[in-house]
Scaffold this motif. Structure first.
Motif, PDB file in Angstrom:
ATOM      1  N   THR A  31       0.825  -1.206   0.000  1.00 54.79           N
ATOM      2  CA  THR A  31       0.000   0.000   0.000  1.00 54.79           C
ATOM      3  C   THR A  31       0.859   1.257   0.000  1.00 54.79           C
ATOM      4  OG1 THR A  31      -0.193   0.057   2.439  1.00 54.79           O
ATOM      5  CG2 THR A  31      -1.812  -1.252   1.240  1.00 54.79           C
ATOM      6  N   ASP A  32       1.964   1.243   0.741  1.00 52.34           N
ATOM      7  CA  ASP A  32       2.838   2.413   0.783  1.00 52.34           C
ATOM      8  C   ASP A  32       3.617   2.577  -0.519  1.00 52.34           C
ATOM      9  OD1 ASP A  32       2.579   3.547   3.587  1.00 52.34           O
ATOM     10  OD2 ASP A  32       2.985   1.451   4.038  1.00 52.34           O
ATOM     11  N   ALA A  35       1.209   3.931  -3.204  1.00 53.91           N
ATOM     12  CA  ALA A  35       0.946   5.361  -3.035  1.00 53.91           C
ATOM     13  C   ALA A  35       2.143   6.211  -3.459  1.00 53.91           C
ATOM     14  CB  ALA A  35       0.590   5.654  -1.583  1.00 53.91           C
ATOM     15  N   GLY A 150      -6.437   3.030   2.230  1.00 54.77           N
ATOM     16  CA  GLY A 150      -6.594   4.078   1.230  1.00 54.77           C
ATOM     17  C   GLY A 150      -6.589   5.466   1.843  1.00 54.77           C
ATOM     18  N   VAL A 153      -2.929   6.359   3.162  1.00 52.51           N
ATOM     19  CA  VAL A 153      -1.881   6.739   2.205  1.00 52.51           C
ATOM     20  C   VAL A 153      -2.294   7.895   1.289  1.00 52.51           C
ATOM     21  CG1 VAL A 153      -0.985   4.386   2.219  1.00 52.51           C
ATOM     22  CG2 VAL A 153      -2.565   5.082   0.387  1.00 52.51           C
ATOM     23  N   LEU A 154      -3.569   8.252   1.280  1.00 50.37           N
ATOM     24  CA  LEU A 154      -4.060   9.268   0.348  1.00 50.37           C
ATOM     25  C   LEU A 154      -3.265  10.577   0.403  1.00 50.37           C
ATOM     26  CD1 LEU A 154      -6.173  10.044  -1.789  1.00 50.37           C
ATOM     27  CD2 LEU A 154      -7.673  10.784   0.087  1.00 50.37           C
ATOM     28  N   THR A 157       0.024  10.304  -1.590  1.00 46.93           N
ATOM     29  CA  THR A 157      -0.029   9.584  -2.859  1.00 46.93           C
ATOM     30  C   THR A 157       0.525  10.418  -4.009  1.00 46.93           C
ATOM     31  OG1 THR A 157      -1.923   8.244  -2.171  1.00 46.93           O
ATOM     32  CG2 THR A 157      -1.580   8.479  -4.523  1.00 46.93           C
ATOM     33  N   CYS A 164      -1.262   3.727 -10.250  1.00 41.56           N
ATOM     34  CA  CYS A 164      -1.062   3.737  -8.792  1.00 41.56           C
ATOM     35  C   CYS A 164      -2.106   4.598  -8.085  1.00 41.56           C
ATOM     36  CB  CYS A 164       0.344   4.250  -8.461  1.00 41.56           C
ATOM     37  SG  CYS A 164       1.681   3.183  -9.043  1.00 41.56           S
ATOM     38  N   TYR A 165      -2.196   5.879  -8.491  1.00 38.21           N
ATOM     39  CA  TYR A 165      -3.044   6.768  -7.699  1.00 38.21           C
ATOM     40  C   TYR A 165      -4.543   6.515  -7.873  1.00 38.21           C
ATOM     41  CZ  TYR A 165      -3.635   9.968 -11.779  1.00 38.21           C
ATOM     42  OH  TYR A 165      -3.929  10.517 -12.996  1.00 38.21           O
ATOM     43  N   VAL A 168      -5.748   4.032  -5.337  1.00 37.37           N
ATOM     44  CA  VAL A 168      -5.922   4.669  -4.034  1.00 37.37           C
ATOM     45  C   VAL A 168      -7.214   5.475  -4.018  1.00 37.37           C
ATOM     46  CG1 VAL A 168      -4.954   6.331  -2.387  1.00 37.37           C
ATOM     47  CG2 VAL A 168      -3.425   4.774  -3.625  1.00 37.37           C
TER      48      VAL A 168
END
Length: 223
Positions: A31-32, A35, A150, A153-154, A157, A164-165, A168
């Motif tokens: 997830t990281d 983002a 989500g 990390v938003l 991002t 990728c984005y 998210v």
């Protein structure tokens, strides 16, 4: 002075019983890296190909929840979420496959991971034989855990690569938060009228879904 005890929401009870696994999936390195836009494109390809394999059975599962919901009021948000899954989210997959040069032949040739098969089997089995509460237990894990990471990390991002984005964005924000509250609210209400056996089944199903989410993220880094 009266001592009022605040009763925990059923969905919170289910989540709290997963120990550290919930944190592991909502703070997974996938997830990281996603983002930040630093995720390996091979890892991302692997993830998207495998995740797209769930789409059909997930639609069946969500449609079954809509069919088993107790009122029209409970069905309408589920129908609206179905429309999102089969339009905007599915389109994201198709655009991402094109951007990452994943052909239709590649998608067919790449075998399922073991956890992919296990996830599909769980969703299919619960859709065919599960109580409404069990169905919602799977849906809540799948969507609530994604909303948690989500939202986390938003703010950081990167906006350089839509593959990728946009993933998210699809799993954060007010509208998706309302979906989560809808699903959790339905499961909370089911929890109030369940038998002890049904509550235990929900605990088992919720935990199994969390475990599979963890295995699924981990499997993307296997190669």
């Amino acid at each position: 002075m009266k001592n009022y005890k605040i009763k925990m929401r059923f969905t919170e009870e289910l989540r709290s019983a997963t120990d550290g696994l919930w944190h592991a999936i909502t703070h997974h390195k996938f997830t990281d890296e996603l983002a930040a836009g630093t995720i390996s494109r091979e890892v991302l390809k692997h993830y998207l190909v495998q995740d797209h394999r769930f789409l059909d059975v997930f639609v069946v599962l969500l449609a079954t929840a809509v069919a088993k919901a107790r009122t029209l009021k409970d069905r309408i948000p589920g129908c609206q979420f179905l429309a999102l899954i089969t339009s905007k989210e599915n389109t994201y997959f198709e655009r991402s496959f094109a951007a990452l040069n994943v052909s239709e032949e590649d998608r067919i040739a790449i075998p399922n991971e073991e956890c992919t098969d296990d996830f599909i089997e769980l969703m299919r089995d619960v859709a065919e034989r599960g109580y409404l509460g069990e169905i919602l237990s799977v849906l809540v894990v799948c969507e609530w855990s994604y909303f948690i990471w989500g939202e986390r990390v938003l703010p950081k991002t990167s906006r350089l690569d839509f593959t990728c984005y946009e993933w998210v964005d699809l799993h954060s924000g007010k509208s998706f938060g309302e979906v989560i509250e809808y699903l959790r609210g339905m499961l909370d209400e089911e929890g109030k009228i369940m038998s002890k056996h049904q509550r235990e089944k929900c605990h088992q199903t919720f935990l199994r879904t969390v475990q599979l989410e963890k295995y699924f993220f981990d499997s993307c880094y296997k190669k």
